[in-house]
Structures are given as C-alpha cells and as structure tokens.
Design a protein around this motif. Sequence first.
Motif, PDB file in Angstrom:
ATOM      1  N   TRP A   1       0.874  -1.625  -0.004  1.00 53.12           N
ATOM      2  CA  TRP A   1       0.101  -0.008  -0.324  1.00 53.12           C
ATOM      3  C   TRP A   1       0.684   0.830  -0.044  1.00 53.12           C
ATOM      4  O   TRP A   1       2.025   1.576   0.750  1.00 53.12           O
ATOM      5  N   PRO A   2       0.128   2.034  -0.928  1.00 49.98           N
ATOM      6  CA  PRO A   2       1.887   2.910  -0.992  1.00 49.98           C
ATOM      7  C   PRO A   2       1.358   4.507  -0.218  1.00 49.98           C
ATOM      8  O   PRO A   2       1.759   5.161   0.516  1.00 49.98           O
TER       9      PRO A   2
ATOM     10  N   ALA B   1      -4.830   2.276  -4.292  1.00 48.70           N
ATOM     11  CA  ALA B   1      -4.856   1.703  -4.324  1.00 48.70           C
ATOM     12  C   ALA B   1      -3.921   0.044  -3.529  1.00 48.70           C
ATOM     13  O   ALA B   1      -2.618  -0.281  -3.271  1.00 48.70           O
ATOM     14  N   VAL B   2      -4.700  -0.760  -2.889  1.00 45.36           N
ATOM     15  CA  VAL B   2      -4.047  -1.764  -2.087  1.00 45.36           C
ATOM     16  C   VAL B   2      -3.487  -3.177  -3.204  1.00 45.36           C
ATOM     17  O   VAL B   2      -4.705  -3.028  -3.738  1.00 45.36           O
ATOM     18  N   ARG B   3      -2.703  -3.452  -2.821  1.00 44.16           N
ATOM     19  CA  ARG B   3      -2.789  -4.677  -3.204  1.00 44.16           C
ATOM     20  C   ARG B   3      -1.877  -6.085  -3.086  1.00 44.16           C
ATOM     21  O   ARG B   3      -1.654  -6.179  -1.524  1.00 44.16           O
ATOM     22  N   MET B   4      -3.244  -6.950  -3.533  1.00 42.33           N
ATOM     23  CA  MET B   4      -2.737  -8.068  -2.908  1.00 42.33           C
ATOM     24  C   MET B   4      -2.381  -9.461  -3.399  1.00 42.33           C
ATOM     25  O   MET B   4      -3.085 -10.278  -3.648  1.00 42.33           O
ATOM     26  N   THR B   5      -1.137 -10.183  -2.252  1.00 46.05           N
ATOM     27  CA  THR B   5      -1.232 -11.267  -3.360  1.00 46.05           C
ATOM     28  C   THR B   5      -0.772 -13.075  -2.471  1.00 46.05           C
ATOM     29  O   THR B   5      -0.518 -12.432  -1.630  1.00 46.05           O
ATOM     30  N   GLY B   6      -1.147 -13.856  -2.971  1.00 46.42           N
ATOM     31  CA  GLY B   6      -1.516 -15.202  -2.837  1.00 46.42           C
ATOM     32  C   GLY B   6      -2.247 -15.920  -2.847  1.00 46.42           C
ATOM     33  O   GLY B   6      -2.426 -16.194  -4.500  1.00 46.42           O
ATOM     34  N   PRO B   7      -2.496 -17.283  -2.579  1.00 43.59           N
ATOM     35  CA  PRO B   7      -2.785 -18.535  -2.995  1.00 43.59           C
ATOM     36  C   PRO B   7      -3.272 -18.632  -3.192  1.00 43.59           C
ATOM     37  O   PRO B   7      -4.678 -18.120  -2.269  1.00 43.59           O
ATOM     38  N   ALA B   8      -4.381 -19.399  -4.075  1.00 42.70           N
ATOM     39  CA  ALA B   8      -6.177 -20.212  -4.279  1.00 42.70           C
ATOM     40  C   ALA B   8      -5.618 -21.537  -4.534  1.00 42.70           C
ATOM     41  O   ALA B   8      -5.173 -21.667  -5.307  1.00 42.70           O
ATOM     42  N   THR B   9      -6.566 -22.316  -3.819  1.00 46.27           N
ATOM     43  CA  THR B   9      -5.802 -23.333  -4.173  1.00 46.27           C
ATOM     44  C   THR B   9      -8.066 -24.006  -3.964  1.00 46.27           C
ATOM     45  O   THR B   9      -8.943 -24.038  -3.362  1.00 46.27           O
ATOM     46  N   THR B  10      -8.269 -24.799  -5.175  1.00 43.03           N
ATOM     47  CA  THR B  10      -9.161 -25.596  -5.725  1.00 43.03           C
ATOM     48  C   THR B  10      -9.136 -27.183  -4.303  1.00 43.03           C
ATOM     49  O   THR B  10      -7.494 -27.905  -4.811  1.00 43.03           O
ATOM     50  N   VAL B  11     -10.324 -27.260  -4.035  1.00 43.12           N
ATOM     51  CA  VAL B  11      -9.775 -28.978  -3.150  1.00 43.12           C
ATOM     52  C   VAL B  11     -10.796 -30.243  -3.636  1.00 43.12           C
ATOM     53  O   VAL B  11     -10.158 -30.896  -3.752  1.00 43.12           O
ATOM     54  N   PHE B  12     -12.064 -29.990  -3.865  1.00 41.78           N
ATOM     55  CA  PHE B  12     -12.998 -30.291  -4.941  1.00 41.78           C
ATOM     56  C   PHE B  12     -14.304 -30.336  -5.701  1.00 41.78           C
ATOM     57  O   PHE B  12     -14.514 -28.477  -5.464  1.00 41.78           O
ATOM     58  N   GLU B  13     -14.289 -30.901  -6.528  1.00 41.22           N
ATOM     59  CA  GLU B  13     -15.928 -30.575  -7.011  1.00 41.22           C
ATOM     60  C   GLU B  13     -17.468 -31.910  -6.661  1.00 41.22           C
ATOM     61  O   GLU B  13     -16.728 -32.635  -6.778  1.00 41.22           O
ATOM     62  N   GLY B  14     -17.794 -30.551  -7.173  1.00 43.07           N
ATOM     63  CA  GLY B  14     -19.069 -31.610  -6.455  1.00 43.07           C
ATOM     64  C   GLY B  14     -20.478 -31.568  -7.158  1.00 43.07           C
ATOM     65  O   GLY B  14     -20.320 -30.427  -7.833  1.00 43.07           O
TER      66      GLY B  14
END
Length: 276
Positions: free
Chosen positions: A253-254, A259-272
Amino acid sequence: MLVRFTKMHGLGNDFMVIDAVSQRVRITPKIVRKLSDRHLGIGFDQLLLVEPPSRPDMDFRYRIYNADGSEVEHCGNGARCFGRFVRERRLSIKDEIHVETARGQAVLYLLPDRQVDVDMGAPELQPAEIPFQADQQAVTYSVEVNGESVELSAVSMGNPHGVLVVDNVDSAPVETLGPALEAHPRFPQKANIGFMQVVNRGEIRLRVYERGAGETLACGTGACAAVVAGRLRGLLDEEVLVHLPGGDLRIRWPGEGKAVRMTGPATTVFEGQIYL
Ligand SMILES: N[C@@H](CCC[C@H](N)C(=O)O)C(=O)O
C-alpha cells in the motif's frame, strides 16, 4: 435443482463456489446457512456466486455470502479463488479479470503457481463511509467494550474492519473482544476485527474475527486493512508480509488515495453436486 459447485480455499479461508453463469441457481440466506453447516452441509466460511456482469466493461459479477447468510461487499481470499475458478472452469481465458462486487470492483491478475495478485481498490477512512460512528476521522479511536477501553483503527476495504495492535496474537483476546467488537454499536453494519502483532516494519502476524463467520484461518480484506492501519500509525513500510494462521499474504500500500495490492495463493479442493 441439482447444482455443481467447487470447494476452494485461500490459506484455509474456505469457500463453496457456484457457477451461476452456465447454470440457474437461486440462493437465499436460509440456503446459505444450511450449506455452511460443517456437520450437516458442505461447510465453508463464505459462499461465492459467479454471475454474468451487469456492465459491459466488466468480465463477471461476484456475490459473497458469509456463513450466517448475510451478503457482503468484498472478500480478498474469495477474489483470488474466484480468479482461479473462472480459469479452471474455462469461463475465461484472460490473465487479467475485471470483476464487479456489491460495492465496487476488483482487478485480478492470474500468476504462475496458483498465485493471484488482486488490486483491492483504495481503502476508505471517512467514518461515515466505513461505517463507524465518530465525529471526525482519526488514526485510532477509543472504544468502550466489555468494561474496558481499547484503541482501534477503523478502515473500509469495501467491507468494514476494526484493527487492534496487540503484543502477541497467540494470547490476544480474539474469542472475547472479537464478537463484542464485531457487533459493537459504533459499527452500525458490524465489522471484521483484526488483531495485529507488528514483528518489524515489513512483517506482521494477524488473526481476524470475521463478521458473520467467526475467526477464520485467513482474511484477505483483513490483511489489507491491518497494513493500512499499521501504515497510518507509522509502524509499517509500503510492502508487508502478513502471517496469518493459514499462511502468508504479501500486501502493498503506497499510501492514502492509492489502491492496496494483495498477492497470495488460491487452491481447489474438490468438485461436487448438491440438490438445493
Ligand atoms: N474472508 C474474507 C472476508 C469475507 C467477508 C467478511 N466476513 C465480511 O463480513 O465483511 C476475506 O478474505 O477478505
């Protein structure tokens, strides 16, 4: 009605994600509460509904419901999962995705290794806009709660946050002050409450008691709000590594108006599939 869904998480903040672009879905607060039950339903902190956009300059609209059935304005970890979801379900092949939320918009950039960078927009600090009851804007406010006075910063990342600085997040009174401040009358639309331990100018530890969901393993908007609060208090530099119980987010955040920038992961667990 048989509905396809995907279970995902961002650092343990977990979601049921439903494609409402290619299937018809009707969601009510009662259905959300039933589905969010970890014993009798799917179990999640938030339900994300991916819809067609209402504006031509947007790629999608995305709606967010807390586990208690309330619809909310923004969700940082959800935004990253949303980005991966539209790619994995082939709803979009773009690396830059523009999405409408209940109170504004976000831009997502899909990166290698399941990382997503999100432009979360500029924080709102005016009390009336958060909303938070105060005569004028301040860096911290004294709030009477549970018979004591606590100092907190109030920040909106589209959704309302209160941020407290604590010596040690492990012993912070998250279970008592969290719910009391979440529903405090000075936050007329309730709030997410963050407990931040400053490790050094580039690193914090954070626990968040989320409005409508309780304490979660990570909160993306909470991480952004904590960095904004820490910067306004002169405690942090522009780029901060945020250690949450579920893992780490990088927040930049300057300063005010930016604007605030955010970086991180996203994980799929399962589909149903489930009957609604
Ligand atoms: N987990 C989210 C925030 C979800 C909404 C929040 N509980 C609210 O009521 O505003 C995040 O990662 O930001």
